[in-house]
Design an enzyme around this catalytic site. Sequence first.
Site, short mmCIF file in Angstrom:
data_model
loop_
_atom_site.label_atom_id
_atom_site.label_comp_id
_atom_site.label_asym_id
_atom_site.label_seq_id
_atom_site.Cartn_x
_atom_site.Cartn_y
_atom_site.Cartn_z
N GLU A 8 26.00 31.38 40.84
CA GLU A 8 26.80 30.20 40.51
C GLU A 8 26.38 29.40 41.74
O GLU A 8 26.80 29.66 42.91
CB GLU A 8 28.12 30.39 40.53
N GLU A 40 41.32 31.61 37.19
CA GLU A 40 40.25 30.76 36.34
C GLU A 40 39.12 30.61 37.61
O GLU A 40 39.20 29.96 38.30
CB GLU A 40 40.87 29.41 36.19
N CYS A 55 32.97 24.30 37.03
CA CYS A 55 33.07 26.00 36.72
C CYS A 55 32.10 25.92 35.25
O CYS A 55 31.72 27.26 35.28
CB CYS A 55 34.48 26.52 36.54
P1 NAD Z 1 37.99 28.62 46.76
O1 NAD Z 1 37.91 30.15 46.21
O2 NAD Z 1 37.04 28.82 48.07
O3 NAD Z 1 39.10 28.22 46.93
C1 NAD Z 1 40.13 28.01 45.87
C2 NAD Z 1 41.48 27.79 46.83
O4 NAD Z 1 41.83 29.07 47.44
C3 NAD Z 1 41.57 26.82 47.84
O5 NAD Z 1 42.96 26.17 47.76
C4 NAD Z 1 41.69 27.84 48.97
O6 NAD Z 1 42.25 27.28 50.33
C5 NAD Z 1 42.43 29.04 48.54
N1 NAD Z 1 42.25 30.24 49.09
C6 NAD Z 1 40.93 30.73 49.83
N2 NAD Z 1 41.38 31.87 50.32
C7 NAD Z 1 42.27 32.16 49.79
C8 NAD Z 1 43.44 33.64 49.99
N3 NAD Z 1 42.80 34.53 50.71
N4 NAD Z 1 44.35 33.59 49.38
C9 NAD Z 1 44.80 32.40 48.62
N5 NAD Z 1 44.13 31.33 48.60
C10 NAD Z 1 43.19 31.14 49.30
O7 NAD Z 1 37.21 27.85 45.46
P2 NAD Z 1 36.65 26.42 45.55
O8 NAD Z 1 35.43 26.27 46.57
O9 NAD Z 1 37.67 25.48 46.13
O10 NAD Z 1 36.23 26.04 44.13
C11 NAD Z 1 35.08 26.07 43.55
C12 NAD Z 1 35.27 27.50 42.65
O11 NAD Z 1 36.10 27.25 41.85
C13 NAD Z 1 34.01 27.84 41.86
O12 NAD Z 1 33.55 29.24 41.77
C14 NAD Z 1 34.23 27.45 40.41
O13 NAD Z 1 33.62 27.91 39.50
C15 NAD Z 1 35.86 27.65 40.44
N6 NAD Z 1 36.56 26.86 39.40
C16 NAD Z 1 36.95 27.50 38.13
C17 NAD Z 1 37.67 26.84 37.18
C18 NAD Z 1 37.81 27.33 35.87
O14 NAD Z 1 38.59 26.78 35.10
N7 NAD Z 1 37.45 28.74 35.56
C19 NAD Z 1 37.64 25.43 37.40
C20 NAD Z 1 37.22 24.79 38.44
C21 NAD Z 1 36.56 25.58 39.58
#
Ligand code: NAD
Length: 479
Positions: A383, A252, A286
């Site tokens: 975004e 997601e 998102c």
């Molecule tokens: P992010 O991608 O920076 O981090 C998300 C998670 O991934 C965190 O727990 C982080 O520690 C982990 N992570 C980071 N690198 C990783 C790796 N290499 N391997 C495994 N895990 C790793 O996102 P964020 O800043 O926490 O959230 C914002 C983003 O999330 C925005 O782009 C938003 O659109 C998206 N989002 C999407 C939805 C949806 O339903 N489509 C919902 C909410 C947020």
Amino acid sequence: MQVENFVGGHFRPAVSGETFVKLEPATGAELATVAASGQADVNAAVTAAKAAFQGVWRDMTANQRGMKLHHLADLIERDTEQIITLLAREQGRPTIEMRMMDIPMAVDTLRYFAGWADKLEGRSIPTAGSMGRATLNYTELEPMGVVAHIIPWNAPLMICIWKLAPALAAGCTVVIKPSEDAPIALTHLMRLIAEAGIPEGVVNLVNGIGPNAGRALVAHPDIAKVSFTGSTEVGRAIARDLAGTFKPLTLELGGKAAQILLADADIPRAIDGLLLGLFANQGQTCAAGSRILVHASIADTVAERLAAATNAIRVGHPQDPEAQMGPLINANHKARVDDYVKKGRGEGARMIAGGRAVPENGFFVCPTLFVHPDAGSTLAQEEIFGPVGVIIPFSDDDKAVQIANSTRYGLSTSLWTQDVSKAHTLARKIDVGSVAINCWSPLDARLAWGGHKDSGIGHDLSRTAVTSYLREKTVTVSL
Ligand code: NAD
């Protein structure tokens, strides 16, 4: 505040003893020290989850599993105020949003999937038989095993429950990796999981930095499925890491939702929806409807009303009941969003709201609105994940669809019109996972949520989510 891991039913620090600091968005002051986990912590959590899967959870009756989820829902409801305070402090969101949205939705999602637990049935399939004999053929739905849930910071409790509830209903056990920016409310959730009588090891939580703890978790050989919510870039990195493993993956990811107003839109009604889409959670959703596509005949009226409403938003401390908008999640993100405002001006967009003073301490950004006819501008394509929107006038409906489909994302779109036929016709042409007509992205446990294109693969919520934690086994008996 000390934030530890939750492994095998017990809180414990990282094996290495390492920690990192989490700051409070509204003040910039230190809020918590958090366990900085590594491979050893992931190994311990996956081992506990595997033992619980084989020892108790898979074989518990589905009805009993459902009852545990109901109990957890009751406990979240009981602790509503406490959880809201934790979320407001770690995330900076005004409390009203969590009261209206995150808590009721988490509770409802648990109850919805609790109901699914004992309704996951296989099929019996007639065939011509085998080797001259009749056969009885049937399928069974089996839980996949230990699954990894990687959670973002923008709605940590709600999104964690979106993943946890269907996984547990299906009979899987879970290891959760919270965002380093929002580990606190999920720690409280672990206490409630223990209190709900969910057996030790069924749900485990490993805190840490994404590329360390998160990466180790998804790559662990005993993880049967990964469900990730976060940025497109990290989703892509996880997909690369898992290439060749055949682990099912739900992603997601990001979005750049259009909110389209056709010439006949009910403007007063639309303005409320537009504002919610633009500014809920400080624009850190998102589904943020940050591209407002307005028919040229009403563009000036809509811009004027939206600008006035945007300039009236009260920005303040999330626990101030008067505040309608709080700070962004951290200093880097604030700098990133401020930079988009500068870029917008640099690209020649006309700023029609914004530029007001915001509280100095903490990571506040003023809600800002631009008008820019170029649908290919940075403001209209990337975004931003903050309270910054752009109004783009269009001349005919097909052009609006073309603009709506012109980004790399495909998560959601809102469409405002009173013409039923047009609404359904255009909904078919828009390349996104969810179209909302005359409202902004209503989330509900019964409605599948997932994106097209760079917004991801697979779904959270609905029957689709629970089946994504199951695999189908065929059994043939020669009679
Ligand atoms: P992010 O991608 O920076 O981090 C998300 C998670 O991934 C965190 O727990 C982080 O520690 C982990 N992570 C980071 N690198 C990783 C790796 N290499 N391997 C495994 N895990 C790793 O996102 P964020 O800043 O926490 O959230 C914002 C983003 O999330 C925005 O782009 C938003 O659109 C998206 N989002 C999407 C939805 C949806 O339903 N489509 C919902 C909410 C947020």
